[in-house]
Design an enzyme around this catalytic site. Structure first.
Site, PDB file in Angstrom:
ATOM      1  N   TRP A 151      81.139  28.288 -38.126  1.00 33.29           N
ATOM      2  CA  TRP A 151      79.716  27.989 -38.226  1.00 33.29           C
ATOM      3  C   TRP A 151      78.919  29.030 -38.996  1.00 33.29           C
ATOM      4  O   TRP A 151      77.686  28.963 -39.037  1.00 33.29           O
ATOM      5  CB  TRP A 151      79.117  27.860 -36.830  1.00 33.29           C
ATOM      6  CG  TRP A 151      79.497  26.603 -36.126  1.00 33.29           C
ATOM      7  CD1 TRP A 151      80.475  26.455 -35.180  1.00 33.29           C
ATOM      8  CD2 TRP A 151      78.913  25.305 -36.294  1.00 33.29           C
ATOM      9  NE1 TRP A 151      80.528  25.160 -34.754  1.00 33.29           N
ATOM     10  CE2 TRP A 151      79.575  24.424 -35.419  1.00 33.29           C
ATOM     11  CE3 TRP A 151      77.887  24.815 -37.098  1.00 33.29           C
ATOM     12  CZ2 TRP A 151      79.249  23.068 -35.330  1.00 33.29           C
ATOM     13  CZ3 TRP A 151      77.561  23.463 -37.003  1.00 33.29           C
ATOM     14  CH2 TRP A 151      78.239  22.612 -36.128  1.00 33.29           C
ATOM     15  N   TYR A 185      85.333  31.460 -36.274  1.00 31.85           N
ATOM     16  CA  TYR A 185      84.779  30.156 -35.951  1.00 31.85           C
ATOM     17  C   TYR A 185      83.958  29.714 -37.144  1.00 31.85           C
ATOM     18  O   TYR A 185      83.340  30.527 -37.820  1.00 31.85           O
ATOM     19  CB  TYR A 185      83.935  30.262 -34.677  1.00 31.85           C
ATOM     20  CG  TYR A 185      83.993  29.021 -33.826  1.00 31.85           C
ATOM     21  CD1 TYR A 185      85.212  28.443 -33.477  1.00 31.85           C
ATOM     22  CD2 TYR A 185      82.831  28.422 -33.376  1.00 31.85           C
ATOM     23  CE1 TYR A 185      85.256  27.303 -32.709  1.00 31.85           C
ATOM     24  CE2 TYR A 185      82.874  27.278 -32.598  1.00 31.85           C
ATOM     25  CZ  TYR A 185      84.093  26.718 -32.267  1.00 31.85           C
ATOM     26  OH  TYR A 185      84.139  25.574 -31.509  1.00 31.85           O
TER      27      TYR A 185
END
Length: 760
Positions: A113, A111
């Site tokens: 982030w 992911y």
């Protein structure tokens, strides 16, 4: 580096200045930021040795018995190993899986982030590396607005960026009279933007709304979603009933001759189908569903028709059962008003959901690492990872197609903590137990790292040089290294370069460049293109990496959603089957999925206060984004700690709900349903509707022997089910629960400490 001057760096919640001192890392906001994020206070905790991974580690059972499914993940001690051994073990396992199962047996679970840096971007690095080996099974879309990402291309076309290309804030301030904000405009979310943000502009725009006298009606069960301006009013709607309210408003507009039939005929298709449907959804029908009086619904519809109105929907509202219906109904409501394409009017999706919505960037593509080509066609919606691991070979529906879950042997995770994003964490633990090997790159002993077989210690953004940039920001940031790498941590690129060398793909992965050479290459290519495009001077690479933030020229803040389409619908048609806004979609209807019909529809959720399950679990849990950190990042930091109660995540209850349960402010409580339980600290407030409790996500999962999370992670309670067969998005925003006061002494929180270690 101790004693050095303050130098710039960047996070997803802001650009900052930092230096290393004998007492630790010191951080202060960058002077270019008019409203710095309070999350900057968490940054010094990145060096906390109590949570850092100092050396490579392998789960004892995997080291002893080799790869294979195991329920011991997350429960078994680790053995620390030397880097050469780790590289050899990991390279050997990659060789085995690719030889035996092919790239279809590898899931690149990542992911985006982990860092605002564009080169040391873990997701890009792991995907580039796996593509060099032959590819991998990937995930598509995101947990934030997965349902919207699938439904809206059917409604307005795939090239309309409904979550980014919205009306600019200054246009709203100048032209809008009334904002009807479904989900409100939550200020806490506006401090974060993917890729970083140097100027937090939304607080200033909200002040400008106040000065302009713009009226805002915040429709939400939570008062905190109402902006703090004089013209704002809170309408505390029943959770999960927004679509019912929207349909009732459309009913009034049609019934009272307030619908813009000229707009519907010229710019939309399917308005007749929608009108026939909403004829059955009058305010009296909606009143018991949304618990807003029928007369108030009528008055609101009339006011919307009489004012220059903007209808907005937060991303959070589509993270529920049938979440596709919310943005579709919101857009339909704006279409019935006839305001789409007018300055400051029409529709918006995401104001208050992130800090860059309604904000212009520089209009230039920012540097990024090329990931290469992935020849593997198999993919899953990102929120279906547990289904994939638990049900290999089984069919599932997604966006009108029937796909098959692949049989995954190796999960390679770099840059993310699914024990934050995913739902029903006890089910996720069972799902991870089915894999043969789980590899995790992490700086910290997160819950995901503790559930891995092979743990690769990597650096944080404070420990490396990078380029901070985002497409929605007009700044590019030289991210200076503030401190030396902790322990034996290495950059992701360095780890993958070592693996690529052993596996025979070094030249393909590195292209003969070191990390520093890659940074110079990326910046130089970007700078050359940007000089030509924008006609500006930019420093060379060495000057950039030694310097401060570069501010690029701002684009005119004059954008309005679908303005070009409104001006010329024949010459600038939408890329939908009709070329128009699809209020009824024959394509979606043709998919035949009962849980997502061909027009915006009220479909009663299984879990909400109107369902039979509410007799057993009478409180509606809202699991929204935390105010003390980004997702679960730096949950151990001081700013995050300030938001906690009794040392764990805080759950907010209405005073009457707390009183009937004998709960006082500051008590430790047990929150539970059939899926699991967690302990949280009680906070009593009349800022939530009665019958509603709020427990933010982000607390690191801290399971007790019975699976109860001692730290207050609400995703032990939320359901792991897709929004519908169409979008298969995350439904982690809502769940039904009960809350009781915890008797006796609660167990301590152990989420942030390392796992147990053992010798061979």
């Amino acid at each position: 580096m101790t004693g050095a001057a303050f130098v710039p760096s960047s996070t997803h919640w802001g650009t900052f200045l930092a230096r290393d001192t004998e007492s630790g890392v010191q951080v202060r906001p960058h002077p270019a930021d008019p409203a710095p994020s309070p999350l900057l206070h968490n940054i010094p905790a990145m060096r906390d040795p109590a949570v850092r991974i100092a050396r490579p580690a392998v789960r004892a059972g995997w080291l002893r018995n080799g790869p294979g499914p195991s329920d011991a993940r997350g429960r078994e001690p680790f053995v620390e190993v030397e880097w050469p051994e780790l590289i050899e073990l990991l390279a050997g396992e990659l060789r085995r899986v690719y030889a035996e199962r092919g790239p279809q047996g590898v899931f690149g679970g990542s992911y985006g982030w982990a860092s605002a840096g564009r080169f040391h971007h873990a997701q890009s690095q792991v995907h580039r590396f796996l593509n060099c080996l032959g590819g991998f099974v990937r995930s598509v879309h995101n947990y934030s607005f997965g349902a919207s990402a699938v439904i809206m291309p059917h409604v307005v076309g795939p090239d309309v960026p409904v979550t980014a290309g919205l009306t600019d804030w200054p246009v709203i301030v100048e032209h809008t009279e009334l904002i009807v904000a479904f989900g409100g405009i939550p200020r806490k979310n506006t401090f974060v933007a993917s890729g970083g943000i140097t100027e937090h502009a939304v607080p200033g725009h909200l002040r400008a709304l106040d000065a302009a006298g713009v009226e805002v009606i915040a429709i939400s069960p939570l008062h905190e979603d109402t902006p703090d301006i004089r013209g704002a009013r809170w309408l505390p709607v029943r959770p999960a009933s927004d679509v019912a309210l929207m349909l009732a408003l459309m009913h009034v507009l049609f019934a009272e001759g307030l619908a813009d039939r000229g707009f519907l005929q010229r710019y939309c298709t399917g308005a007749d189908v929608l009108e026939a449907y909403v004829a059955t959804t009058p305010p009296e029908w909606a009143e018991p569903l949304c618990e807003v009086a029928a007369d108030e619904i009528r008055a609101l519809a009339r006011r919307m028709a009489a004012r220059r109105t903007l209808v907005t929907v937060t991303w959070s509202l589509q993270r529920t059962e049938h979440g596709e219906q919310v943005p579709w109904a919101g857009l339909a409501l704006a279409a019935v008003l006839g305001r789409i394409g007018l300055p400051g009017q029409g529709f918006g999706h995401g104001y208050g959901s992130m800090g860059d919505v309604g904000i212009r960037g520089a209009g230039t593509r920012m540097p990024r690492v090329p990931q290469g080509q992935n020849p593997v066609a198999e993919c899953i919606p990102v929120a279906r990872v547990a289904d994939m691991l638990l049900h290999p070979g089984e069919p599932f529906r997604f966006d009108g197609r029937t796909l098959t879950y692949p049989d995954i042997a190796l999960v390679y995770w770099a840059g993310g903590n699914p024990f934050h994003h995913h739902q029903d964490l006890n089910r996720l633990r069972r799902a991870l137990g089915r894999a043969e090997t789980v590899v995790v790159h992490e700086p910290f002993w997160t819950p995901m790292a503790k559930h891995a077989d092979i743990v690769v210690p990597v650096t944080t953004p404070l420990e490396r040089t990078d380029i901070g940039a985002a497409s929605t920001d007009r700044h590019i940031v030289p991210m200076h290294p503030i401190t030396a790498p902790y322990g034996e941590a290495r950059d992701d690129f360095e780890v993958f370069a070592d693996l690529a060398r052993v596996l025979g793909v070094e030249e393909e992965f590195t292209e003969g460049r070191t990390a520093r050479e890659w940074l110079v290459h990326l910046y130089t290519g970007w700078a050359d293109t940007t000089r030509r495009k924008l006609g500006i001077d930019l420093p060379d690479a060495e000057e950039f990496f030694a310097g401060d933030v570069i501010a690029l020229p701002a684009q005119p803040a004059d954008r309005a959603f679908l303005v070009a389409f409104r001006a010329d619908p024949d010459g600038r048609p939408l890329r939908t089957p009709s070329g128009r806004i699809e209020l009824y979609s024959e394509r979606i209807a043709g998919f035949g999925d009962a849980d997502c019909p061909g027009h915006p529809t009220w479909i009663e959720p299984e879990e909400w206060l109107g369902s039979p399950l509410a007799q057993r679990y009478p409180l509606h849990l809202i699991a929204h984004q935390p105010r003390g950190q980004l997702h679960s990042q730096l949950d151990f930091g001081p700013q995050s700690a300030r938001t906690k109660v009794a040392g764990r995540a805080a759950i907010t209850l209405h005073p009457q709900d707390a009183a009937v349960r004998g709960i006082s402010d500051g008590d430790v409580v047990r929150v539970f349903n059939d899926r699991g339980a967690c302990l949280a600290g009680a906070r009593i407030s009349d800022g939530v509707r009665r019958g509603v409790v709020v427990l933010p996500t982000g607390a690191w999962y801290d399971p007790l022997p019975d699976g109860t999370c001692a730290n207050g992670n609400p995703n032990v309670l939320t359901r792991d089910r897709g929004t519908s067969s169409l979008g298969q998005g995350c439904t982690g925003q809502h769940a039904l629960v009960e809350v009781e006061r915890y008797p006796g002494t609660p167990p301590p929180v152990r989420a942030y400490g390392p796992p147990e270690f053992t010798s061979r």
